[in-house]
Enzyme design. Structure first.
Site, short mmCIF file in Angstrom:
data_model
loop_
_atom_site.label_atom_id
_atom_site.label_comp_id
_atom_site.label_asym_id
_atom_site.label_seq_id
_atom_site.Cartn_x
_atom_site.Cartn_y
_atom_site.Cartn_z
N HIS A 60 0.81 -1.22 0.00
CA HIS A 60 0.00 0.00 0.00
C HIS A 60 0.85 1.28 0.00
CE1 HIS A 60 0.33 -0.27 4.53
NE2 HIS A 60 0.44 1.05 4.39
N ASP A 110 0.04 -7.61 1.16
CA ASP A 110 0.54 -6.26 1.44
C ASP A 110 2.07 -6.22 1.54
OD1 ASP A 110 0.21 -3.54 1.71
OD2 ASP A 110 -0.13 -3.59 3.87
N SER A 152 4.48 2.46 8.02
CA SER A 152 4.19 1.32 7.15
C SER A 152 5.42 0.87 6.39
CB SER A 152 3.11 1.69 6.14
OG SER A 152 1.84 1.65 6.73
#
Length: 399
Positions: free
Chosen positions: A141, A175, A255
């Site tokens: 992402h 992911d 992230s």
């Protein structure tokens, strides 16, 4: 923000004043002698130590104890003006296993990632250098737009050097993504740890660039293991991880960054945070962060580098995602699949895989992905319309 959300992209004052001490006035003795309670005695001792500390500057020293051993004590400084005295430095190398030692070892192998369209920043995140020639492990992402060719990647190293980067491959379902820093060599790389050996309660350190603040270090513990966490990825797609839950502060921008143990080994990739925010914007850490286990991320990364895509071990069943508690309801079995060969039927409910309880369909999918290709797992299954369970051994699909 709910547990389906994930990090992406977001004084101190002091004064001093000299105070003239008033003349000492002896207190008037009380008419009746009273003893001090334990709380008052502690408060009095604390007040005394504070007053004493305010009277003069202090330096550390040693005195001989009654058994002739050396003990550290506090003594008055030997200068009349602390402002004119040299600064005392007691800096020592950080002991192994300390957060400071972990940070110094890990930070050189962590990067900040920026995705732009030429005029504006689309997303920001973090990553771990996994090869000396500049391959970086991060989240899908964070870099997904680069995979479409509609955005450019830039990576900032820990020393501040900024380099362009190219997209290698990513997998929306897990992911996980890998990118390549351009024009570099001999970079420091992070060392992988074994996420299968994690224990609830052990100390961990999260590293990354929350809200664009690069080289940020936070600490916490492993709060729980094997948390099935689904996160929306846009375009109607979602990822599903068998997450490591941690209370180390993880915020938008973390992230893709590493979660490491106290040896500095990567044991997870920070990916998702839960939030109490009810707005459409991203919230901050509330002590509920989730990381992709390192063993799983490493396997997917190797597939992305070598094959350009990722595959996962499978049973060959479809599960009803509307069944959110009390097991995973099998809605269909693929003919000839491992599940079919093992005797699983439509309407069966899987309530345990090996020694792990299965409370939902997502839990079964996440748990299955965490096993190796060709591994045999033991299921506890409840047949349709029955409260009795039976054991079914399923050998997962091979590579």
């Amino acid at each position: 923000m709910t547990s389906s959300e994930y990090p992406g992209e977001y004084s101190v004052y002091a004064h001093s004043q000299g105070v003239q001490q008033p003349p000492y006035v002896a207190p008037v003795p009380p008419k009746q002698k009273k003893g001090l309670g334990a709380g008052a005695a502690i408060a009095l001792a604390l007040a005394t130590s504070l007053v004493g500390g305010a009277a003069a500057g202090y330096t550390a020293g040693t005195v001989a104890s009654s058994d002739n051993s050396q003990q550290t004590t506090i003594g008055a400084g030997d200068t009349e003006n602390a402002l004119e005295a040299p600064v005392k430095s007691q800096k020592e190398p950080a002991p192994e296993g300390s957060v400071e030692h972990v940070a110094s070892a890990v930070l050189p192998a962590v990067v900040s990632i920026e995705l732009t369209d030429g005029s504006r920043v689309l997303s920001e995140g973090s990553g771990s250098i996994i090869t000396a020639d500049g391959k970086v492990l991060t989240n899908h992402h964070v870099v997904a737009e680069a995979g479409t060719g509609r955005a450019q990647l830039a990576v900032t190293l820990n020393d501040g050097a900024k380099h362009p980067a190219t997209f290698i491959a990513s997998d929306v379902n897990t992911d996980v993504a890998v990118i390549q820093i351009e024009g570099v060599k001999d970079l420091p790389v992070i060392q992988f740890g074994d996420s299968d050996n994690l224990a609830v309660g052990q100390s961990v350190v999260a590293v990354g660039s929350p809200l664009g603040l690069s080289a940020t270090v936070t600490t916490g513990i492993v709060s729980a293991l094997n948390r099935p966490v689904r996160a929306a990825q846009g375009g109607g797609e979602s990822s599903l991880m068998d997450g490591i839950q941690t209370d180390a502060a993880i915020n938008p921008g973390n992230s893709g960054g590493p979660l490491v143990d106290m040896n500095g080994h990567l044991i997870g990739m920070n990916s998702v945070i839960a939030s109490l925010s009810q707005s459409s914007g991203e919230g901050g850490s509330i002590g509920l962060g989730f990381a992709i286990p390192s063993n799983f991320a490493r396997r997917v990364a190797e597939q992305l580098i070598n094959e350009g895509e990722a595959r996962q071990p499978m049973m060959g069943v479809q599960v009803d995602i509307r069944q959110v508690t009390d097991g995973a309801l099998i809605s269909a079995v693929q003919p000839g699949s491992p599940a079919d060969q093992a005797g699983l039927k439509e309407g069966d409910v899987v309530v345990r895989i090996n020694d792990r309880p299965i409370e939902s369909s997502d839990a079964l999918v996440a748990a299955t992905r965490s096993f190796d290709f060709g591994e045999t797992v033991h299921l506890q299954v409840r047949s349709a319309g029955s409260d009795e369970t039976r054991t079914v051994d399923v050998t997962l699909s091979s590579e």
